[in-house]
Scaffold this motif. Structure first.
Motif, PDB file in Angstrom:
ATOM      1  N   PRO A 210       0.816  -1.229   0.000  1.00 54.07           N
ATOM      2  CA  PRO A 210       0.000   0.000   0.000  1.00 54.07           C
ATOM      3  C   PRO A 210       0.844   1.272   0.000  1.00 54.07           C
ATOM      4  O   PRO A 210       0.476   2.260  -0.630  1.00 54.07           O
ATOM      5  CB  PRO A 210      -0.823  -0.129   1.293  1.00 54.07           C
ATOM      6  N   PHE A 211       1.995   1.250   0.704  1.00 46.46           N
ATOM      7  CA  PHE A 211       2.857   2.426   0.700  1.00 46.46           C
ATOM      8  C   PHE A 211       3.479   2.647  -0.676  1.00 46.46           C
ATOM      9  O   PHE A 211       3.697   3.783  -1.087  1.00 46.46           O
ATOM     10  CB  PHE A 211       3.955   2.270   1.760  1.00 46.46           C
ATOM     11  N   ILE A 218       1.727   9.492  -5.757  1.00 44.45           N
ATOM     12  CA  ILE A 218       2.343  10.812  -5.550  1.00 44.45           C
ATOM     13  C   ILE A 218       3.260  11.157  -6.724  1.00 44.45           C
ATOM     14  O   ILE A 218       3.294  12.302  -7.196  1.00 44.45           O
ATOM     15  CB  ILE A 218       3.113  10.836  -4.217  1.00 44.45           C
ATOM     16  N   ASN A 219       4.002  10.168  -7.213  1.00 46.45           N
ATOM     17  CA  ASN A 219       4.873  10.411  -8.362  1.00 46.45           C
ATOM     18  C   ASN A 219       4.063  10.780  -9.602  1.00 46.45           C
ATOM     19  O   ASN A 219       4.480  11.634 -10.400  1.00 46.45           O
ATOM     20  CB  ASN A 219       5.731   9.180  -8.646  1.00 46.45           C
ATOM     21  N   VAL A 232      -5.942   5.077  -0.726  1.00 42.28           N
ATOM     22  CA  VAL A 232      -5.362   3.768  -0.404  1.00 42.28           C
ATOM     23  C   VAL A 232      -5.862   3.389   0.977  1.00 42.28           C
ATOM     24  O   VAL A 232      -5.351   3.856   1.992  1.00 42.28           O
ATOM     25  CB  VAL A 232      -3.817   3.807  -0.431  1.00 42.28           C
ATOM     26  N   THR A 233      -6.881   2.548   1.014  1.00 35.72           N
ATOM     27  CA  THR A 233      -7.579   2.251   2.280  1.00 35.72           C
ATOM     28  C   THR A 233      -7.173   0.912   2.875  1.00 35.72           C
ATOM     29  O   THR A 233      -7.889   0.364   3.716  1.00 35.72           O
ATOM     30  CB  THR A 233      -9.104   2.275   2.044  1.00 35.72           C
ATOM     31  N   HIS A 240      -4.722   7.608   6.318  1.00 37.54           N
ATOM     32  CA  HIS A 240      -4.396   8.920   6.883  1.00 37.54           C
ATOM     33  C   HIS A 240      -3.387   9.660   6.014  1.00 37.54           C
ATOM     34  O   HIS A 240      -3.506  10.874   5.807  1.00 37.54           O
ATOM     35  CB  HIS A 240      -3.831   8.746   8.303  1.00 37.54           C
ATOM     36  N   ILE A 241      -2.384   8.924   5.504  1.00 42.73           N
ATOM     37  CA  ILE A 241      -1.389   9.552   4.633  1.00 42.73           C
ATOM     38  C   ILE A 241      -2.063  10.079   3.369  1.00 42.73           C
ATOM     39  O   ILE A 241      -1.789  11.198   2.918  1.00 42.73           O
ATOM     40  CB  ILE A 241      -0.273   8.550   4.279  1.00 42.73           C
ATOM     41  N   GLY A 242      -2.961   9.252   2.790  1.00 41.08           N
ATOM     42  CA  GLY A 242      -3.684   9.685   1.596  1.00 41.08           C
ATOM     43  C   GLY A 242      -4.529  10.914   1.862  1.00 41.08           C
ATOM     44  O   GLY A 242      -4.543  11.858   1.060  1.00 41.08           O
ATOM     45  N   ASP A 243      -5.215  10.920   3.013  1.00 38.25           N
ATOM     46  CA  ASP A 243      -6.056  12.086   3.350  1.00 38.25           C
ATOM     47  C   ASP A 243      -5.195  13.340   3.524  1.00 38.25           C
ATOM     48  O   ASP A 243      -5.569  14.424   3.060  1.00 38.25           O
ATOM     49  CB  ASP A 243      -6.833  11.805   4.647  1.00 38.25           C
TER      50      ASP A 243
END
Length: 485
Positions: A210-211, A218-219, A232-233, A240-243
């Motif tokens: 997922p990371f 992001i790229n 990415v749930t 949280h990172i996606g949000d």
């Protein structure tokens, strides 16, 4: 080794250990291997200790029984008894050991090895045993267990120690079993390590997938392939990172829109006076025999437009300075009362022309660490706005107060007020509540943006409350001691 050294010099090994995938792999490996090591040493060593203790107890029991037979068959006086000798020989053969019978004079009367009979054995342990203290000692390194039991004559009622029985028992069979288990355990550990290695490799890849999705997304955004939100749930953390990234993207879009709007507004504001001057100049050029009065009127208008252009540029430069780093701020201890008095004195003529009364109320003397130029500019904008957007016969009131940590400046007026829907936008660059009225009084729409930047640079805050037709109150709060970034 040379290749490994080259990688270490280039930082590849260090970078690898900084990788989350490598760390996850190492954690999973450690979580699997550490219990194996603990079980290996814990269980096997416990097995060895327990087996030796069990063998010791077992031999002690048999030795005590034989010790009683030695008294029963009067063996201490006549060691030729076949029954006792058979028991001693059987004990020696059963445990692959040696039995010594020692009398009260430390003389060996029986040796199952038949090499020390008739000799004297002087030993601290034997002497203690003759005093009634039995002992056992496990010498795993030497490969045997030594057990000493007192021989007690109880025929006279009170037990009397008449000798000692020293038995040495081999631990070879125990060690052979231990080594066999150790080899099997080692084989199982190797198999377990291989399985754990594979599991750790697969798990670390799967857990970090997922990371990797987030990194790829992001790229894609960075390279301009997409501007869609990331979702990415798989884990709460990735969600949280996606949000957070989506919120950052939203903020960047807002900033980009604001930048474009700012550039557009700057272009418009700078072009407007130029366009006016162009029209006036063209009018003079296209007419012949222009009257001096008209020529003078047009030149006055051109001069006013130049002043307006200059004010816009000055305000833009001030705003740019306000948004720079703290290195551009010059802090010194300043008498805030004197600053406000001078400020109101300078704005007095403007207030008189607008028929607005200026009121200053100082509740206590205040000195603070501030940048006098920037703070004066910020507060001047507030008071000047209060004058410009006021009614004839109105007033602007400035109240200075302080506590042990902050000083406050309240600027209130009896002006036209600000609509509620416009309050959240008043600090935006070039924003005007009433554009037509602002044009009449010469506003650039940068004053409050400059004011807020200056106050924030002092680690202060500014709030506003307003009611249309009643007036507006600005409340500024700034630390007495400057807080460096």
């Amino acid at each position: 080794m040379a290749k490994l050294w080259e990688k270490m010099k280039k930082g590849k090994i260090v970078t690898s250990f900084r990788s989350l995938k490598t760390r996850m792999f190492c954690i999973i490996m450690a979580a699997g291997i550490v219990p194996c090591i603990v079980l290996h040493f814990g269980i096997l060593e416990r097995y060895l200790d327990n087996t030796v203790a069990t063998r010791t107890t077992e031999v002690q029991t048999q030795v005590r029984i034989i010790a009683d037979h030695l008294i029963t068959y009067n063996y201490m006086l006549d060691n030729s008894n076949d029954v006792v000798n058979a028991e001693l020989l059987q004990l020696s053969n059963l445990y692959d050991g040696r039995v010594l019978i020692i009398d009260g004079g430390l003389k060996i009367i029986k040796d199952t090895y038949a090499v020390s009979e008739g000799k004297t054995l002087i030993s601290e342990a034997i002497i203690k045993c003759l005093k009634g203290e039995g002992a056992s000692n496990s010498l795993k390194e030497a490969g045997y267990i030594e057990i000493i039991v007192p021989i007690e004559d109880k025929s006279e009622g009170k037990p009397r120690v008449v000798g000692a029985m020293l038995t040495s028992v081999s631990t070879d069979s125990i060690m052979n079993g231990y080594e066999y288990l150790q080899s099997r355990a080692l084989l199982l550990e190797i198999v377990a390590i291989v399985v754990i290695f594979g599991f750790a490799l697969l798990s670390s890849r799967r857990m970090l997938k997922p990371f990797e999705k987030i990194t790829d997304a992001i790229n894609d955004v960075k390279n301009g392939f997409t501007d869609e939100e990331i979702s990415v749930t798989d884990y709460i953390e990735t969600e949280h990172i996606g949000d957070a990234f989506n919120q950052m993207m939203g903020r960047m879009k807002v900033l980009d829109d604001s930048r474009q709007e700012f550039v557009s507004n700057v272009s418009h504001e700078l072009k407007t006076p130029l366009a006016s001057m162009k029209v006036l100049a063209d009018s003079l050029l296209t007419q012949e025999n222009v009257p001096a009065e008209l020529y003078r009127e047009f030149m006055i208008d051109i001069a006013a437009e130049i002043d307006r252009e200059n004010k816009i540029i000055t305000d833009l430069l001030s705003l740019v300075k306000m948004t720079r780093t703290s290195a551009d701020i010059t802090v010194e201890v300043v008498d805030i009362n004197a600053v406000l008095e001078l400020l109101l004195k300078r704005l007095g003529p403007i207030a008189s022309r607008a028929d607005v009364k200026l009121i200053f109320e100082s509740r206590r003397p205040v000195s603070a660490e501030v940048d006098e130029v920037k703070l004066t500019l910020a507060l001047s904008n507030l008071v000047e706005n209060g004058i410009k957007y006021n009614n004839k016969g109105g007033w602007v009131k400035v109240i200075l107060d302080a506590d042990h940590q902050y000083f406050t400046v309240e600027v209130s007026d009896s002006g036209i007020g600000i609509p509620q829907e416009a309050i959240e936008h008043i600090y935006e660059r070039f924003y005007r509540v009433d554009k037509s009225h602002s044009r009449e009084i010469g506003g650039t729409g940068l004053g409050l943006a400059i004011t807020k930047s200056a106050i924030l640079r002092h680690r202060g805050s500014i709030t506003v409350s307003s009611e249309e037709g009643v007036g507006t109150i600005f409340f500024v709060k700034i630390p007495l001691t400057y807080i460096a970034q």
